[in-house]
Design a protein around this motif. Structure first.
Motif, PDB file in Angstrom:
ATOM      1  N   UNK A 297       9.840  -7.498 -14.495  1.00  0.00           N
ATOM      2  CA  UNK A 297       8.473  -7.858 -14.095  1.00  0.00           C
ATOM      3  C   UNK A 297       8.388  -7.757 -12.574  1.00  0.00           C
ATOM      4  N   UNK A 298       7.551  -6.855 -12.089  1.00  0.00           N
ATOM      5  CA  UNK A 298       7.383  -6.633 -10.652  1.00  0.00           C
ATOM      6  C   UNK A 298       6.139  -7.354 -10.172  1.00  0.00           C
ATOM      7  N   UNK A 299       6.290  -8.190  -9.139  1.00  0.00           N
ATOM      8  CA  UNK A 299       5.188  -8.990  -8.606  1.00  0.00           C
ATOM      9  C   UNK A 299       5.022  -8.675  -7.117  1.00  0.00           C
ATOM     10  N   UNK A 300       4.235  -7.630  -6.767  1.00  0.00           N
ATOM     11  CA  UNK A 300       4.088  -7.242  -5.361  1.00  0.00           C
ATOM     12  C   UNK A 300       2.957  -8.007  -4.678  1.00  0.00           C
ATOM     13  N   UNK A 301       3.277  -8.835  -3.712  1.00  0.00           N
ATOM     14  CA  UNK A 301       2.278  -9.589  -2.944  1.00  0.00           C
ATOM     15  C   UNK A 301       2.234  -9.059  -1.519  1.00  0.00           C
TER      16      UNK A 301
ATOM     17  N   UNK B 151      -6.067 -10.189   8.057  1.00  0.00           N
ATOM     18  CA  UNK B 151      -7.498 -10.425   7.905  1.00  0.00           C
ATOM     19  C   UNK B 151      -7.787 -11.663   7.064  1.00  0.00           C
ATOM     20  N   UNK B 152      -6.759 -12.263   6.488  1.00  0.00           N
ATOM     21  CA  UNK B 152      -6.960 -13.416   5.605  1.00  0.00           C
ATOM     22  C   UNK B 152      -6.033 -14.572   6.006  1.00  0.00           C
TER      23      UNK B 152
ATOM     24  N   UNK C 104      -4.126 -16.117  -0.315  1.00  0.00           N
ATOM     25  CA  UNK C 104      -4.667 -14.770  -0.457  1.00  0.00           C
ATOM     26  C   UNK C 104      -3.705 -13.813  -1.174  1.00  0.00           C
ATOM     27  N   UNK C 105      -2.393 -13.791  -0.871  1.00  0.00           N
ATOM     28  CA  UNK C 105      -1.509 -12.851  -1.581  1.00  0.00           C
ATOM     29  C   UNK C 105      -1.527 -13.051  -3.097  1.00  0.00           C
ATOM     30  N   UNK C 106      -1.612 -14.298  -3.550  1.00  0.00           N
ATOM     31  CA  UNK C 106      -1.651 -14.556  -4.984  1.00  0.00           C
ATOM     32  C   UNK C 106      -3.016 -14.174  -5.573  1.00  0.00           C
ATOM     33  N   UNK C 107      -4.091 -14.431  -4.820  1.00  0.00           N
ATOM     34  CA  UNK C 107      -5.426 -14.033  -5.278  1.00  0.00           C
ATOM     35  C   UNK C 107      -5.492 -12.519  -5.448  1.00  0.00           C
ATOM     36  N   UNK C 108      -4.997 -11.795  -4.451  1.00  0.00           N
ATOM     37  CA  UNK C 108      -4.995 -10.339  -4.499  1.00  0.00           C
ATOM     38  C   UNK C 108      -4.128  -9.838  -5.648  1.00  0.00           C
TER      39      UNK C 108
ATOM     40  N   UNK D 297       7.905  -9.940  -4.513  1.00  0.00           N
ATOM     41  CA  UNK D 297       7.942  -9.395  -3.146  1.00  0.00           C
ATOM     42  C   UNK D 297       6.777  -9.997  -2.364  1.00  0.00           C
ATOM     43  N   UNK D 298       7.058 -10.549  -1.185  1.00  0.00           N
ATOM     44  CA  UNK D 298       6.013 -11.079  -0.311  1.00  0.00           C
ATOM     45  C   UNK D 298       6.087 -10.307   1.016  1.00  0.00           C
ATOM     46  N   UNK D 299       5.260  -9.265   1.134  1.00  0.00           N
ATOM     47  CA  UNK D 299       5.284  -8.405   2.311  1.00  0.00           C
ATOM     48  C   UNK D 299       4.536  -9.061   3.469  1.00  0.00           C
ATOM     49  N   UNK D 300       5.034  -8.865   4.686  1.00  0.00           N
ATOM     50  CA  UNK D 300       4.388  -9.340   5.921  1.00  0.00           C
ATOM     51  C   UNK D 300       4.139 -10.837   5.877  1.00  0.00           C
TER      52      UNK D 300
END
Length: 464
Positions: free
Chosen positions: A353-357, A362-363, A369-373, A459-462
């Motif tokens: 299971x891949x979870x890309x955040x 801008x947020x 926001x990463x979870x909303x997106x 994954x939590x980018x930036x």
């Protein structure tokens, strides 16, 4: 010490240091809360290039004065140890003008004359002020600078006084955001005043010279050159509620927006026709790698050791032993490419299971926001044209899949995703803090239940 003498010293201190905390200002100048409030009010009224940093302090956004052997020490208040005779000389004048690249956004109301004739002047003033306030909020979110309010038009700079590497993207996001925000404002205006507003927007990027123009109390910091003129002309050819940009701005968008070519247009005052584009919407890409696509990437060389380490950690996860990896380093060294190599491997594994955040500058004021997106774009796959009932149907199915009580979870996730709550569900009555804790617990429950069934790569980018 005289108030304005103190004001001059605070400005000089900010200009030399760049940012100063409120605690330091209180200690340095013996300020109480009331005097500090007066100081901030005067700084705002006098239009100094200063911003407040989330109740922590003040940040100088104009040209700084780096310390050198010719630069005096930071100012200090007058006391018995620092007499009036030792007061610092006035700060040197900033350069008359500076040359820089700027993205200019021009926004204007459609048929404002007709609208004004339908309303009493006081009512029209309230409508215009509501329109300006709505646009200003969107512009501030993307750190643009409103250079002028031109009647019912706005002249906005991205790249001055504060510059970013993605100013063109910020300008386009602001333009699309203003159209969306006015759609929400129109709901209220239609009910209260019986009118609806539309705007035209034009955007162009190019070289300008920024400096003071005018005289006496009417001096303004304006950008001169053809760039603002082109932006204004592009606004004139835009259809209502659309954003038109020049060919010079398109390459700076990095593939983050879908643009439709409108062909060459001959703009008034310009000898050669200009290729123009209409921005349709923001693409689904959330990073430069996604926007570039596999065809736009160079081969990854010399990272075999780092890739092997990531793959080794993922193998341990697949064996049931959880891992946390923090990947940090200077910008541009290939952190995201390393993550991409691992995510491509995981995406090819049927049981993973891949979870890309993706975090976004801008947020920054939306912590989740990463979870909303992630929920909207990847998990629930919301489409632009979908109505709220369709989106709520997808949400119900997702929550049932992981065993959450719909009566408890739907109001939480509807609030998180800004969806209207159906009448079937009781509205939330808990405190904001309690609501946040319940939402976090629900998200964590889903993640843990997925991880109990299959290996998960989150994954939590930036993150910074």
């Amino acid at each position: 010490m005289d108030f304005y003498a103190m004001l001059d010293q605070v400005v000089a201190l900010l200009r030399s240091r760049g940012r100063v905390s409120y605690r330091a200002l209180k200690r340095q100048f013996t300020l109480d809360d009331e005097l500090l409030a007066d100081l901030k009010a005067e700084l705002r009224y006098a239009h100094y290039p200063i911003e407040e940093d989330t109740d922590q302090g003040l940040v100088w956004t104009g040209e700084t004065a780096p310390p050198s052997e010719h630069t005096p020490a930071p100012p200090r208040p007058e006391t018995e140890h620092a007499p009036h005779a030792d007061r610092l000389p006035a700060e040197p004048h900033a350069p008359e003008a500076e040359r820089r690249q700027l993205t200019v956004l021009f926004c204007d109301l459609v048929d404002s004359t007709v609208l004004a004739s339908q309303l009493d002047p006081e009512e029209w003033r309230e409508v215009v002020r509501a329109y300006q306030a709505t646009c200003a909020k969107v512009i501030a979110r993307f750190e643009g600078h409103i250079a002028q309010y031109l009647g019912d038009g706005l002249l906005v700079y991205f790249g001055y006084p504060q510059a970013h590497e993605d100013d063109a993207q910020r300008a386009v996001r602001a333009g699309l955001g203003m159209v969306e925000a006015l759609g929400q404002l129109n709901i209220r205006l239609k009910q209260d005043r019986g009118v609806e507003l539309s705007v035209r927007l034009g955007c162009h990027t190019g070289l300008v010279v920024v400096g003071e123009v005018g005289g006496g109390p009417r001096q303004e910091q304006l950008a001169l050159g053809e760039t603002p003129n082109v932006a204004a002309r592009l606004q004139g050819i835009a259809a209502p509620n659309t954003l038109v940009i020049s060919a010079a701005t398109v390459p700076l968008l990095g593939g983050f927006f879908a643009c439709q070519p409108l062909g060459p247009h001959r703009l008034k005052g310009f000898a050669q026709p200009l290729q123009v584009y209409q921005v349709l919407y923001e693409s689904t890409a959330r990073s430069r790698l996604e926007a570039a696509g596999s065809s736009g990437l160079t081969p990854l060389v010399g990272r075999e050791q780092e890739i092997a380490l990531l793959r080794e950690r993922w193998a341990q996860v697949a064996d049931g032993l959880g891992q946390v990896v923090l990947l940090s380093g200077e910008a541009g060294i290939g952190k995201s490419r390393l993550v991409q190599v691992l995510t491509e491997q995981v995406a090819a594994e049927p049981q993973a299971w891949l979870t890309p955040c993706q975090c976004s500058p801008y947020h920054q004021n939306t912590a989740l926001y990463p979870m909303i997106d992630l929920l909207e774009r990847v998990v629930l796959r919301f489409e632009r044209e979908e109505a709220p009932p369709q989106k709520l149907g997808k949400l119900d199915g997702f929550l049932v899949q992981y065993g959450l009580s719909l009566a408890e979870a739907v109001p939480l996730f509807a609030a998180l995703l800004s969806l209207p709550l159906p009448a079937d569900y009781a509205p939330l009555t808990m405190s904001p803090e309690r609501q946040k804790q319940q939402t976090l617990q629900a998200l964590l429950t889903i993640l843990l239940r997925i991880a109990a069934q299959q290996p998960v790569l989150l994954v939590m980018e930036d993150l910074h």
